[in-house]
Design a protein around this motif. Sequence first.
Motif, mmCIF file in Angstrom:
data_model
loop_
_atom_site.group_PDB
_atom_site.id
_atom_site.type_symbol
_atom_site.label_atom_id
_atom_site.label_comp_id
_atom_site.label_asym_id
_atom_site.label_seq_id
_atom_site.Cartn_x
_atom_site.Cartn_y
_atom_site.Cartn_z
ATOM 1 N N ARG A 116 0.792 -1.222 0.000
ATOM 2 C CA ARG A 116 0.000 0.000 0.000
ATOM 3 C C ARG A 116 0.829 1.279 0.000
ATOM 4 N NH1 ARG A 116 -5.190 -0.618 3.831
ATOM 5 N NH2 ARG A 116 -5.722 1.240 2.628
ATOM 6 N N MET A 117 2.144 1.146 0.057
ATOM 7 C CA MET A 117 3.002 2.330 -0.006
ATOM 8 C C MET A 117 4.345 1.967 -0.624
ATOM 9 S SD MET A 117 4.140 2.633 4.012
ATOM 10 C CE MET A 117 2.484 2.289 4.605
ATOM 11 N N ARG A 118 5.031 2.969 -1.117
ATOM 12 C CA ARG A 118 6.391 2.790 -1.608
ATOM 13 C C ARG A 118 7.358 3.036 -0.450
ATOM 14 N NH1 ARG A 118 4.072 6.199 -4.971
ATOM 15 N NH2 ARG A 118 5.400 7.942 -4.318
ATOM 16 N N VAL A 119 8.286 2.130 -0.293
ATOM 17 C CA VAL A 119 9.268 2.215 0.786
ATOM 18 C C VAL A 119 10.648 2.390 0.174
ATOM 19 C CG1 VAL A 119 10.347 0.910 2.657
ATOM 20 C CG2 VAL A 119 7.873 0.875 2.402
ATOM 21 N N GLN A 120 11.405 3.336 0.684
ATOM 22 C CA GLN A 120 12.737 3.604 0.126
ATOM 23 C C GLN A 120 13.824 2.723 0.731
ATOM 24 O OE1 GLN A 120 10.372 6.256 0.456
ATOM 25 N NE2 GLN A 120 10.264 5.860 -1.744
ATOM 26 N N VAL A 121 13.701 2.396 2.010
ATOM 27 C CA VAL A 121 14.694 1.539 2.672
ATOM 28 C C VAL A 121 13.979 0.531 3.570
ATOM 29 C CG1 VAL A 121 16.744 1.410 4.158
ATOM 30 C CG2 VAL A 121 16.368 3.452 2.745
ATOM 31 N N ILE A 122 14.382 -0.728 3.476
ATOM 32 C CA ILE A 122 13.964 -1.756 4.426
ATOM 33 C C ILE A 122 15.208 -2.201 5.184
ATOM 34 C CG2 ILE A 122 12.939 -4.036 4.743
ATOM 35 C CD1 ILE A 122 11.557 -3.678 2.036
ATOM 36 N N ARG A 123 15.166 -2.123 6.519
ATOM 37 C CA ARG A 123 16.299 -2.564 7.331
ATOM 38 C C ARG A 123 15.858 -3.621 8.331
ATOM 39 N NH1 ARG A 123 18.434 -3.923 11.529
ATOM 40 N NH2 ARG A 123 16.413 -3.470 12.477
ATOM 41 N N GLY A 124 16.518 -4.754 8.300
ATOM 42 C CA GLY A 124 16.180 -5.819 9.230
ATOM 43 C C GLY A 124 17.310 -6.820 9.348
ATOM 44 N N ASN A 125 17.098 -7.827 10.204
ATOM 45 C CA ASN A 125 18.107 -8.883 10.317
ATOM 46 C C ASN A 125 17.895 -9.914 9.211
ATOM 47 O OD1 ASN A 125 16.185 -10.882 11.220
ATOM 48 N ND2 ASN A 125 16.373 -10.098 13.319
ATOM 49 N N LEU A 126 18.760 -10.907 9.169
ATOM 50 C CA LEU A 126 18.739 -11.849 8.052
ATOM 51 C C LEU A 126 17.435 -12.642 8.000
ATOM 52 C CD1 LEU A 126 20.202 -13.057 5.650
ATOM 53 C CD2 LEU A 126 21.390 -14.622 7.214
ATOM 54 N N SER A 127 16.898 -13.031 9.150
ATOM 55 C CA SER A 127 15.646 -13.784 9.152
ATOM 56 C C SER A 127 14.499 -12.938 8.618
ATOM 57 C CB SER A 127 15.323 -14.266 10.574
ATOM 58 O OG SER A 127 16.248 -15.228 11.008
ATOM 59 N N GLU A 128 14.423 -11.681 9.057
ATOM 60 C CA GLU A 128 13.336 -10.796 8.626
ATOM 61 C C GLU A 128 13.390 -10.519 7.133
ATOM 62 O OE1 GLU A 128 13.361 -8.584 12.994
ATOM 63 O OE2 GLU A 128 14.436 -7.716 11.279
ATOM 64 N N ILE A 129 14.590 -10.231 6.636
ATOM 65 C CA ILE A 129 14.717 -9.927 5.204
ATOM 66 C C ILE A 129 14.577 -11.199 4.370
ATOM 67 C CG2 ILE A 129 16.126 -8.776 3.458
ATOM 68 C CD1 ILE A 129 15.084 -6.948 5.662
ATOM 69 N N SER A 130 14.980 -12.346 4.919
ATOM 70 C CA SER A 130 14.768 -13.624 4.223
ATOM 71 C C SER A 130 13.287 -13.895 4.037
ATOM 72 C CB SER A 130 15.416 -14.772 5.001
ATOM 73 O OG SER A 130 16.823 -14.679 4.988
ATOM 74 N N PHE A 131 12.477 -13.577 5.037
ATOM 75 C CA PHE A 131 11.025 -13.732 4.909
ATOM 76 C C PHE A 131 10.513 -12.911 3.729
ATOM 77 C CE2 PHE A 131 6.934 -11.665 5.700
ATOM 78 C CZ PHE A 131 6.098 -12.767 5.651
ATOM 79 N N LEU A 132 10.946 -11.651 3.634
ATOM 80 C CA LEU A 132 10.491 -10.792 2.543
ATOM 81 C C LEU A 132 10.974 -11.288 1.188
ATOM 82 C CD1 LEU A 132 10.922 -7.256 4.138
ATOM 83 C CD2 LEU A 132 8.815 -8.563 3.819
ATOM 84 N N ALA A 133 12.124 -11.958 1.184
ATOM 85 C CA ALA A 133 12.668 -12.487 -0.068
ATOM 86 C C ALA A 133 11.988 -13.792 -0.481
ATOM 87 C CB ALA A 133 14.171 -12.709 0.065
ATOM 88 N N GLY A 134 11.144 -14.338 0.394
ATOM 89 C CA GLY A 134 10.472 -15.592 0.088
ATOM 90 C C GLY A 134 11.357 -16.801 0.258
ATOM 91 N N LEU A 135 12.434 -16.641 1.056
ATOM 92 C CA LEU A 135 13.367 -17.741 1.296
ATOM 93 C C LEU A 135 13.058 -18.411 2.624
ATOM 94 C CD1 LEU A 135 16.646 -15.944 0.199
ATOM 95 C CD2 LEU A 135 15.257 -17.520 -1.149
ATOM 96 N N HIS A 136 13.759 -19.490 2.912
ATOM 97 C CA HIS A 136 13.601 -20.177 4.198
ATOM 98 C C HIS A 136 13.899 -19.202 5.330
ATOM 99 C CE1 HIS A 136 15.322 -22.199 7.762
ATOM 100 N NE2 HIS A 136 14.363 -23.083 7.544
#
Length: 272
Positions: A116-136
């Motif tokens: 619902r919005m455009r985001v310029q930066v996403i900052r998180g740890n490896l597990s959080e960003i892995s979730f967004l990447a659709g990985l394990h």
Amino acid sequence: MGFTEKSLSAVIEKVRFNSPLVHNITNYVTVNDCANVLLAVGASPIMADDIGEAAEITAISSALVLNIGTLNRRTIESMIASGKKANEIGVPVVLDPVGAGASSLRNRTVLELLERMRVQVIRGNLSEISFLAGLHYATKGVDAAESDRENNAVTVAKSVAAQYGCTAAVTGAVDTISDGNRTLRIHNGHSMLSRVTGTGCMTSALTGACAAVTRDFLAAAAAAVAAMGIAGELAYESAGNIGTGSFHIAVIDALSRLTQTLIEKRAMLDEA
């Protein structure tokens, strides 16, 4: 690519000069620390999460930071309203998907925010960003799970950056930041940072301050991550042997004393 330590120090110096107003809809565990680190680097924090004023506050701010650490239905509505207002007027948005992967509410919310919005930066740890990447992913609450370390941080960061058209910052022992085309690794920091709650949230707040003063969001994220890493090193040197409470305060002290010279001397980065 031309990224140097001076590129990072220049962003922090610009924050001190411009003193941008940074709107944070963040979690109540770390809200005070987020405000204090922004003040330490010369920015001006405001924490407004009621739907009655959230979008209005975003309208007078230079950056918006959304943090789902203590997620509740009341603030979801405020985050969406503020994010839409930020997009409407060109204010950069930083998203910290704290604990993404840990519950269905968090998962639905972070995906809804990104839809619902455009985001310029996403900052998180490896597990959080892995979730967004659709990985394990096997998130450990709000912390990265050991089993997720098999995911390659460079691949994860590039994937999320490409998928959402943003800069993705994966923070950990080595920090990886990518806008999909350019990728940096930052080697600053100290393991004691993981023993103090909120250092990730603080880094996202700092990213908001940096994004407020440059439209090179890779540089903004890298400057914020490097600043927190260097502050962790300095805090350990001055107070690490006292205990985690003193170390915590020393991190904020170190951020308040960061200079261009100090950043350029201590920053350790390379291209991935």
